[in-house]
Write a protein that holds these residues in place. Sequence first.
Motif, short mmCIF file in Angstrom:
data_model
loop_
_atom_site.label_atom_id
_atom_site.label_comp_id
_atom_site.label_asym_id
_atom_site.label_seq_id
_atom_site.Cartn_x
_atom_site.Cartn_y
_atom_site.Cartn_z
N PHE A 68 0.83 -1.21 0.00
CA PHE A 68 0.00 0.00 0.00
C PHE A 68 0.86 1.26 0.00
O PHE A 68 0.56 2.24 -0.68
N TRP A 69 1.97 1.23 0.74
CA TRP A 69 2.88 2.37 0.79
C TRP A 69 3.49 2.66 -0.58
O TRP A 69 3.61 3.81 -0.98
N ARG A 70 3.85 1.61 -1.32
CA ARG A 70 4.42 1.82 -2.65
C ARG A 70 3.41 2.46 -3.60
O ARG A 70 3.75 3.33 -4.40
N VAL A 71 2.14 2.03 -3.48
CA VAL A 71 1.09 2.64 -4.30
C VAL A 71 0.91 4.11 -3.94
O VAL A 71 0.78 4.97 -4.82
N CYS A 72 0.93 4.40 -2.64
CA CYS A 72 0.78 5.79 -2.19
C CYS A 72 1.96 6.65 -2.63
O CYS A 72 1.79 7.84 -2.93
N GLN A 73 3.15 6.06 -2.67
CA GLN A 73 4.32 6.81 -3.13
C GLN A 73 4.17 7.24 -4.57
O GLN A 73 4.62 8.32 -4.96
N GLN A 74 3.55 6.41 -5.38
CA GLN A 74 3.34 6.75 -6.77
C GLN A 74 2.34 7.88 -6.94
O GLN A 74 2.37 8.60 -7.94
N GLU A 75 1.45 8.03 -5.95
CA GLU A 75 0.44 9.09 -6.01
C GLU A 75 0.82 10.30 -5.19
O GLU A 75 0.03 11.24 -5.05
N PHE A 100 0.13 14.97 6.74
CA PHE A 100 0.03 13.52 6.77
C PHE A 100 -0.57 13.07 5.45
O PHE A 100 -1.79 13.06 5.28
N SER A 101 0.26 12.70 4.50
CA SER A 101 -0.22 12.18 3.23
C SER A 101 -0.61 10.71 3.40
O SER A 101 -0.39 10.09 4.43
N SER A 102 -1.17 10.14 2.32
CA SER A 102 -1.54 8.72 2.38
C SER A 102 -0.32 7.84 2.58
O SER A 102 -0.38 6.82 3.26
N ALA A 103 0.81 8.23 1.98
CA ALA A 103 2.04 7.45 2.14
C ALA A 103 2.49 7.44 3.59
O ALA A 103 2.91 6.40 4.12
#
Length: 211
Positions: free
Chosen positions: A142-149, A160-163
């Motif tokens: 999930f963290w990798r997906v959030c990093q892309q966004e 506090f972002s999603s990542a």
Amino acid sequence: MIATPEGDAALPGHHAPKDFPAPVRALAALSRALAVTEGVGTGLCLLALIALAVFQFMARNLRLHGQLWMPAPPDWTDGVIRHAVFVLGFLGAAYATYSNRHFRIDALTRIMRPRLQLGVRVVATACALVVCTVVVRAGFAFWRVCQQEAGEAAQQSELFSSARGAVVIIAGVALVGFHLFVQLVLDAVYLVTGRLPPTAVLAEARHESAP
């Protein structure tokens, strides 16, 4: 079966007897230090959450009624308040795991003999560790997906972002897993050496008062 002498090992929490291997005692000491940090962090996080929520409530209501002397709450306050709830939850869960106060179904273990009870706790703790491992791996995905966004404009103004929220999940579950691992190691040493934990430790595991 060898009885464990009462003493420093009879203290609640992860306290290993002095004759346990040094790595085991070091793990227990680290678990206790983390538990203190979790307790302090829970208090500080709760105070910060209450203060920020009160400030946000007052600022928005006063400005709504035309009293503009109150500064507007920053854009990141909603995200901080929302994620602070998760931080509090994970810190509390980690401390509850350390102190053996997490939710359990222990109707059968209460009537088991101490050594059998210890064996059942080892199996249950190992299963819980597997669950924690799965959740941590899912958290990394999930963290990798959030990093892309992370570059989206909607997240640029958030503290506090999603990542970062995903990091909270990973760290919180990892803390729970570490306390479970330390408990598993302590129980395994007791079983392998043929010793029983002190009565105070067994009573704590059953949610009872020590004699």
